[in-house]
Design a protein around this motif. Sequence first.
Motif, short mmCIF file in Angstrom:
data_model
loop_
_atom_site.label_atom_id
_atom_site.label_comp_id
_atom_site.label_asym_id
_atom_site.label_seq_id
_atom_site.Cartn_x
_atom_site.Cartn_y
_atom_site.Cartn_z
N LEU A 171 0.81 -1.22 0.00
CA LEU A 171 0.00 0.00 0.00
C LEU A 171 0.85 1.27 0.00
O LEU A 171 0.34 2.35 -0.27
CB LEU A 171 -0.93 0.00 1.22
N TYR A 172 2.14 1.14 0.27
CA TYR A 172 3.01 2.31 0.37
C TYR A 172 4.03 2.38 -0.75
O TYR A 172 4.99 3.14 -0.67
CB TYR A 172 3.67 2.34 1.76
N ARG A 173 3.79 1.62 -1.81
CA ARG A 173 4.54 1.81 -3.04
C ARG A 173 3.88 2.94 -3.82
O ARG A 173 2.69 3.22 -3.61
CB ARG A 173 4.56 0.51 -3.84
N PRO A 174 4.59 3.61 -4.73
CA PRO A 174 3.98 4.74 -5.47
C PRO A 174 2.72 4.29 -6.21
O PRO A 174 2.71 3.26 -6.88
CB PRO A 174 5.07 5.16 -6.44
N ARG A 175 1.66 5.10 -6.10
CA ARG A 175 0.36 4.76 -6.68
C ARG A 175 -0.21 5.92 -7.49
O ARG A 175 -0.04 7.08 -7.13
CB ARG A 175 -0.64 4.40 -5.58
N PRO A 284 0.38 15.97 -3.90
CA PRO A 284 -0.24 14.68 -4.21
C PRO A 284 0.13 14.16 -5.60
O PRO A 284 0.32 12.95 -5.79
CB PRO A 284 -1.74 14.97 -4.10
N GLU A 285 0.24 15.06 -6.57
CA GLU A 285 0.54 14.61 -7.93
C GLU A 285 1.97 14.08 -8.07
O GLU A 285 2.30 13.40 -9.05
CB GLU A 285 0.30 15.73 -8.94
N ASP A 286 2.81 14.39 -7.08
CA ASP A 286 4.18 13.89 -7.14
C ASP A 286 4.23 12.37 -7.04
O ASP A 286 5.16 11.74 -7.52
CB ASP A 286 5.02 14.52 -6.03
N GLU A 287 3.24 11.76 -6.37
CA GLU A 287 3.25 10.31 -6.22
C GLU A 287 3.05 9.61 -7.55
O GLU A 287 3.74 8.63 -7.86
CB GLU A 287 2.18 9.86 -5.22
N ALA A 288 2.10 10.11 -8.36
CA ALA A 288 1.90 9.52 -9.69
C ALA A 288 3.14 9.69 -10.55
O ALA A 288 3.50 8.79 -11.32
CB ALA A 288 0.68 10.16 -10.36
N ALA A 289 3.82 10.85 -10.40
CA ALA A 289 5.05 11.06 -11.16
C ALA A 289 6.13 10.09 -10.72
O ALA A 289 6.90 9.57 -11.54
CB ALA A 289 5.53 12.50 -10.99
N LEU A 290 6.18 9.80 -9.41
CA LEU A 290 7.17 8.85 -8.90
C LEU A 290 6.92 7.46 -9.47
O LEU A 290 7.85 6.74 -9.81
CB LEU A 290 7.10 8.83 -7.37
N LYS A 291 5.64 7.09 -9.59
CA LYS A 291 5.33 5.79 -10.19
C LYS A 291 5.73 5.79 -11.66
O LYS A 291 6.25 4.80 -12.18
CB LYS A 291 3.86 5.46 -10.04
N GLY A 292 5.49 6.90 -12.35
CA GLY A 292 5.86 6.99 -13.75
C GLY A 292 7.35 6.82 -13.98
O GLY A 292 7.78 6.35 -15.04
N ASP A 293 8.14 7.16 -12.97
CA ASP A 293 9.59 7.02 -13.09
C ASP A 293 10.04 5.56 -13.08
O ASP A 293 11.22 5.27 -13.29
CB ASP A 293 10.28 7.75 -11.93
N ARG A 294 9.10 4.62 -12.82
CA ARG A 294 9.45 3.20 -12.76
C ARG A 294 9.15 2.48 -14.07
O ARG A 294 9.24 1.26 -14.16
CB ARG A 294 8.69 2.53 -11.62
#
Length: 399
Positions: A171-175, A284-294
């Motif tokens: 639940l605490y991985r980028p989402r 909040p939008e930084d989390e989606a960007a962090l997931k996009g980096d993967r």
Amino acid sequence: MSISDAAPPSGGAVIDPIRLGVAGLGRGFMLTLPSLRADPHVRLVACAAPRRASRDAFVAEFGGTAHEEVEALAADPAVEAVYVATPHQMHRAHAEAVARAGKHLLVEKPLAIALDDARAIVASAHRAGVHLITGPSHSFDQPVQRACEIIASGRLGRVRMMHALNFTDFLYRPRRPEELRTEEGGGVIFSQAVHQIDMLRLLAQAPARSVYAMTGAWDASRPTEGAYGAMIGFKGGGFANVTYSGYAHYLTDMMQDGIGELGWPVDPGTYGAGRRALASLGRPEDEAALKGDRTYGAVQAPPPASHAEHFGPVIVCCDRADLRLTPKGVEIWGDLERSFLPAPPDPAPRSPVLRALYRAIRRNEPPDQAAGWGLSSLEICHAILASARSGMPISLDHR
């Protein structure tokens, strides 16, 4: 060396690799990429992805054609099968487009979010006369397959009871935002319970008949199910006790000889990394960007694992022995003695699903996880949620 250059195994029959297209170059594709690169049963020839950088990276490594839309990928004459690795909510539209084009399907789990969408995918594959496999999932893991061979031999009697347990940091991985909304497939039920369900259905070798469950949503900042406990009943009287927590506290990798889900030893120094990364984000939008980096083209694919993949401790109780599945193989605790059946890691850890796709298309020998398998597993996911809401057991319809 690209996968297109891979030679067939020495001493074996010449392999005519499946010409595979990939829809979606995100996290699911990244985890399967080492096997796609190494396994001679498939050859990547095309992709579809919205990010230009990912498409360019694909062409640079594999050649072929990069499409922006899945519909164009489905129509590509060089493609004979498509690995649908797009977000859950897109599976129906993309799978139907691929089936209409007469291409075979490997669809990431879960098959869909809504049962009606899963039914539509199965129906579209049936109408088109193409193979449909749901995966990769942990039911393809080498230790699970070895345990199934032991059970199928009949020498240990019937499967009576199973226990599956997994505590992770899921639940605490980028989402992305929708991954924290249950109705859009978020939380641990659709993404994680389906792994345990697939494994237990395969090990039980009997249809599931009922589900009684409770769920937990205990963090208001992650407003979806992060935990569940369920009892699944199978035809013939066998049953399974299933528990999962994605709240990033205790990690059951410690019960698997310190080996993580993807087959690498766990670095104790990474404990709490997920929560720390989220706490460092400013918006909040930084989390989606962090997931996009993967995604592909942004990070390197993981290296080959030292052990088989797993999904937490699994114990199968049969008439004459208990089986414990580990990343190293299967422990057999019999009436009078113990033994161990190793399950060495495959150089391409997700090769079992790629070989299954090959056998289905080239030999018309589909695996258990074909046709309506993904629909039946999805029904159990919904039954967990329904039982938790009602406080009552739920009878299952699909077989």
